[in-house]
Write an enzyme that holds these catalytic residues in place. Structure first.
Site: not given
Length: 373
Positions: A14, A123, A160, A231, A235
């Protein structure tokens, strides 16, 4: 007329993306319950951060999750307990994982087998071992799983809120032949190189641009987590697998790290940032060399499907190339396929940020709700 349906929602995480998602969920829930044809009531039965959680034994919905969570002293449920709790929830259940936690990712097959659907930007679930990838989709109803498994969607794990994964899936499912995928997949790297070597010339020292990116909140708290290229490699692993390649892991193909060898042993992000200017000369040479050929340097990832090759690193592009002309922290992904010929299908736009990432997650939730009967 179809009877109203209740769907129980559990949300892990959150913080940045999680907070944006919970706001979007509130909007979506108020819209869905007013649908004249088939109202759906979304009930928020569980919210947790890494430290604490809110939930009720009787599965009551949390309408003021923010203040309730702040006041809570209850620790989050361990994953096996959470799965037991969700299995008994009323109606169908959707788990939203807004973390990048490997342990939660490893538990996906278990949740899916129990009929709990998952939507996530995590991911790690789709880019760690090929075995976990197979286990997730063997358990999922929209994978090779049996009809009683949950559904899994992960649009936001690449680009995103941009429709990268759904587009690639559609190309593959409709029988197009994907030949090459190439692009700038990191908002951080995009911002960094667009400022380091703008098409119009100029740009600052590399270390200064890294500092600016960090100050603006574009990098991870420790910029080495972006500069090591992992990162982007994660992807690319996801896209290569969706295109049919059995990529074992994000470290099973060449990934160029922008962390100078001598700084790999730095004990902290602070020490790394202090020493980075010592290596500006190397990056300046790259820039000048590209400039001589009328090109610019960009940090890209590419998948050559027929050759089965995946790679991540610096490449030079003509100044007229769409990859060179990117602005700010935008992502650009080009799909070269049989149908599209010499002109690739290009997806471009904001590839980072809480609101757009959460939008991808909310979009996935809508897909799941359409499938749940």
């Amino acid at each position: 007329m179809p009877a109203p349906r209740q769907v129980s929602m559990a949300v892990i995480g959150a913080g940045g993306v999680g907070k944006c998602f919970l706001t979007q969920l509130h909007f979506l829930a108020s819209k869905l319950c007013q649908s004249p044809s088939a109202p759906i009531y979304l009930s928020l039965i569980y919210v947790s951060t890494s430290k604490k959680a809110i939930y009720h034994a009787d599965y009551r919905s949390h309408s003021n999750w923010d203040s309730e969570l702040q006041a809570s002293t209850t620790p989050p449920l361990a994953l096996p307990q959470l799965s037991d709790y969700l299995v008994k929830a009323p109606g169908k259940t959707v788990l939203v994982d807004n973390t990048s936690n490997q342990e939660i990712a490893n538990a996906y097959p278990d949740f899916l087998k129990k009929g709990i659907s998952i939507v996530t930007p995590n991911k790690k679930a789709f880019s760690s071992t090929y075995q976990l990838w197979q286990d997730i989709f063997h358990a999922a109803a929209n994978g090779s799983g049996h009809g009683n498994g949950g559904y899994v969607f992960h649009e936001s794990s690449v680009g995103a809120g941009l429709p990268v994964i759904s587009t690639l899936k559609e190309l593959v499912e409709t029988g197009d032949e994907v030949l090459k995928i190439e692009g700038v997949f990191s908002g951080t790297m995009s911002f960094l190189f667009n400022s380091f070597q703008p098409v119009a010339g100029g740009g600052g020292k590399f270390s200064a641009e890294v500092k600016t990116a960090k100050d603006k909140g574009f990098t991870e708290p420790d910029p080495r987590d972006d500069l090591n290229g992992l990162d982007v490699a994660r992807k690319l692993t996801i896209l290569a697998r969706l295109a049919g390649l059995k990529v074992e892991s994000p470290t099973s193909f060449p990934v160029q790290s922008l962390i100078p060898k001598e700084l790999e042993s730095c004990s902290s992000g602070e020490e790394f940032m202090e020493r980075l200017p010592e290596f500006d000369g190397q990056m300046d040479e790259l820039k000048q060399e590209a400039e001589k050929g009328g090109k610019v340097v960009r940090f890209v990832g590419s998948v050559d499907v027929p050759k089965g090759e995946v790679k991540v690193g610096l490449e030079k592009f003509d100044k007229s190339h769409p990859i060179a002309a990117l602005k700010g922290s935008d992502n650009i992904i080009a799909f070269y396929t049989k149908r599209y010929g010499d002109n690739p299908l290009i997806i471009q736009g904001a590839g980072a940020g809480g609101e757009v990432t959460a939008m991808g997650v909310t979009g996935d939730l809508v897909k799941v709700l359409r499938l749940l009967h």
